[in-house]
Design an enzyme around this catalytic site. Sequence first.
Site, PDB file in Angstrom:
ATOM      1  N   ALA A  70       0.892 -10.749   0.475  1.00  0.00           N
ATOM      2  CA  ALA A  70       0.142 -12.423   0.407  1.00  0.00           C
ATOM      3  C   ALA A  70       0.938 -13.086  -0.393  1.00  0.00           C
ATOM      4  CB  ALA A  70      -0.710 -12.083   0.649  1.00  0.00           C
ATOM      5  N   GLU A  92      -6.386   1.249 -11.294  1.00  0.00           N
ATOM      6  CA  GLU A  92      -6.997  -0.084 -10.984  1.00  0.00           C
ATOM      7  C   GLU A  92      -7.996  -0.099 -10.861  1.00  0.00           C
ATOM      8  OE1 GLU A  92      -4.488  -2.874 -10.233  1.00  0.00           O
ATOM      9  OE2 GLU A  92      -2.377  -1.293 -11.075  1.00  0.00           O
ATOM     10  N   ARG A 106       0.009   2.646  -7.491  1.00  0.00           N
ATOM     11  CA  ARG A 106       0.132   1.013  -8.638  1.00  0.00           C
ATOM     12  C   ARG A 106      -1.161   2.976  -9.637  1.00  0.00           C
ATOM     13  NH1 ARG A 106      -1.901  -4.938  -7.999  1.00  0.00           N
ATOM     14  NH2 ARG A 106      -0.410  -5.281  -6.924  1.00  0.00           N
ATOM     15  N   HIS A 156      -3.156  -0.917  -2.435  1.00  0.00           N
ATOM     16  CA  HIS A 156      -4.661  -0.275  -3.179  1.00  0.00           C
ATOM     17  C   HIS A 156      -5.401   0.472  -2.146  1.00  0.00           C
ATOM     18  CE1 HIS A 156      -4.993  -4.325  -6.777  1.00  0.00           C
ATOM     19  NE2 HIS A 156      -4.583  -2.444  -7.440  1.00  0.00           N
ATOM     20  N   CYS A 185     -12.408  -7.160  -2.202  1.00  0.00           N
ATOM     21  CA  CYS A 185     -11.749  -7.054  -3.560  1.00  0.00           C
ATOM     22  C   CYS A 185     -12.099  -8.148  -5.034  1.00  0.00           C
ATOM     23  CB  CYS A 185     -10.254  -7.903  -4.067  1.00  0.00           C
ATOM     24  SG  CYS A 185      -8.937  -7.520  -3.189  1.00  0.00           S
TER      25      CYS A 185
HETATM   26  O1  SUG Z   1      -3.515  -7.221  -8.412  1.00  0.00           O
HETATM   27  N1  SUG Z   1      -2.935 -10.709  -6.896  1.00  0.00           N
HETATM   28  C1  SUG Z   1      -3.939  -9.103  -6.543  1.00  0.00           C
HETATM   29  C2  SUG Z   1      -4.649  -8.931  -5.849  1.00  0.00           C
HETATM   30  C3  SUG Z   1      -6.274  -7.732  -6.037  1.00  0.00           C
HETATM   31  C4  SUG Z   1      -6.848  -7.006  -4.915  1.00  0.00           C
HETATM   32  N2  SUG Z   1      -7.575  -6.537  -5.485  1.00  0.00           N
HETATM   33  C5  SUG Z   1      -7.577  -5.210  -4.320  1.00  0.00           C
HETATM   34  N3  SUG Z   1      -7.442  -5.017  -3.529  1.00  0.00           N
HETATM   35  N4  SUG Z   1      -8.921  -4.866  -4.617  1.00  0.00           N
HETATM   36  C6  SUG Z   1      -3.363  -8.444  -7.417  1.00  0.00           C
HETATM   37  O2  SUG Z   1      -1.666  -7.752  -6.960  1.00  0.00           O
HETATM   38  C7  SUG Z   1      -1.714 -12.263  -7.806  1.00  0.00           C
HETATM   39  C8  SUG Z   1      -1.551 -13.438  -7.946  1.00  0.00           C
HETATM   40  C9  SUG Z   1       0.104 -14.400  -8.396  1.00  0.00           C
HETATM   41  O3  SUG Z   1       0.815 -14.080  -7.590  1.00  0.00           O
HETATM   42  O4  SUG Z   1      -0.740 -15.312  -8.475  1.00  0.00           O
HETATM   43  C10 SUG Z   1      -2.233 -11.075  -7.723  1.00  0.00           C
HETATM   44  O5  SUG Z   1      -2.604 -10.446  -8.719  1.00  0.00           O
END
Ligand code: SUG
Length: 448
Positions: A27, A174, A214, A250, A371
């Site tokens: 995404a 993480e 990660r 994750h 999240c």
């Molecule tokens: O770390 N997205 C976060 C999403 C974190 C989701 N957390 C969990 N699954 N617990 C990440 O990838 C995208 C920021 C950007 O593209 O502007 C971002 O950091």
Amino acid sequence: MKSFEVNFDGLVGPTHNYGGLSFGNVASQSNSQQASNPKEAALQGLEKMKALMDMGFVQGVLAPQERPDVAALRSLGFSGTDAQVIERAAKDAMPLLVASCSASSMWVANAATVSPSADTADGRVHFTAANLNCKFHRSIEHPTTSRVLGAMFADQQHFAHHAALPAVAQFGDEGAANHTRFCRDYGEAGVEFFVYGRSAFDSRYPAPQKYPARQTLEASQAVARLHGLSEEGVVFGQQNPSVIDQGVFHNDVIAVGNGELLFHHQDAFLNTEAMLDELRRKLAARGAKFESISVPRDQVTVDDAVRSYLFNSQLLSRADGSMLLIVPEECRANPRVWSYLQGLTSAGGPIREVKVFDLKQSMQNGGGPACLRLRVALNETELAAVNPGVIMSAPLYDTLTGWVNKHYRDALRESDLADPQLLLECRTALDELTQILKLGSVYPFQIN
Ligand code: SUG
């Protein structure tokens, strides 16, 4: 004594934007450069908090961070006044300015790993801030995260805080996104399930080929040691490297657990049967049962899971012992996922109800309902020791929505990040927020 699982949701910060910063997060990569709406993002998050509070759950709020992170830019060699630092970064290194503006601290499932007092050797609730060192924009979160958590859980008699692990990929951590706790009752000793993507020191463990893993095994083991967890109270399991390569960055994108239940995709893990047996055996020794619901790939593919965020849901225990699943709107939009969910709730199993929330602003960066929250299991005494300023209430909800409406923009593009006014807006808003949430001084602009 009564015990609760309290969900502390990340309040979306004023610089929420689509920077395309997370390689391996589908995404984030596919929505890069779109205009974001920070006001809508924050209000969507607050609505979820209010809805859970109205359902009778104890709900908390976790403050966002100061962005742009001028100190991070200074550490990379940009100098002058704060406005000049931003201007120079915009001119010479836009990707670094974008990273230093990310509102990514909203995904507080990555803020820390939390072990409840019933599991730890010293009987305190333990927190380890996550180093998030796989991505620069996230690696700069932990110092402020530690100060904010310290201001929320200040009582040292009940709460112990550990600094983030060493900032190298070998200890990539993480936080709670790769950690699930199972138990019979939140106040009883449980089993903490740590899921890692690779081993940093043992090449016999397979690793993904395309996208980064990660979380390392060694980071998870270090957190378990820091928290004083016993051998009988932990299980380590490996994520299937092939799902990481399909966008499961994750474990909480492919599995969620609560109480005595693990809800996961068939392809989520390696050595699944042995791992489930270990969980069952260790929970039985604690007097708890263990059940898993495996979602078959011929009903819901890994791609469906990644696009809908079916597993990035909140699995909540209701007073009658049944469970409720909080899912994002994207689950309703996917016919296979929605039909699976209809079958699930009518099958007479533990999950009886599904509630849908519109979290599109966060979802477009790969952040679903799970999240956005950090789970902290607390007994009554511990709950009473939490800073009351961060516990959601009807008046606090009203104050926070008013605060968002007053300070947040309703559109943000990459070019707006170079506007020095944005930094001032952010600081003004956060200064007011620390007073609303009674956090004291936690931001760099307040302490330096
Ligand atoms: O770390 N997205 C976060 C999403 C974190 C989701 N957390 C969990 N699954 N617990 C990440 O990838 C995208 C920021 C950007 O593209 O502007 C971002 O950091």
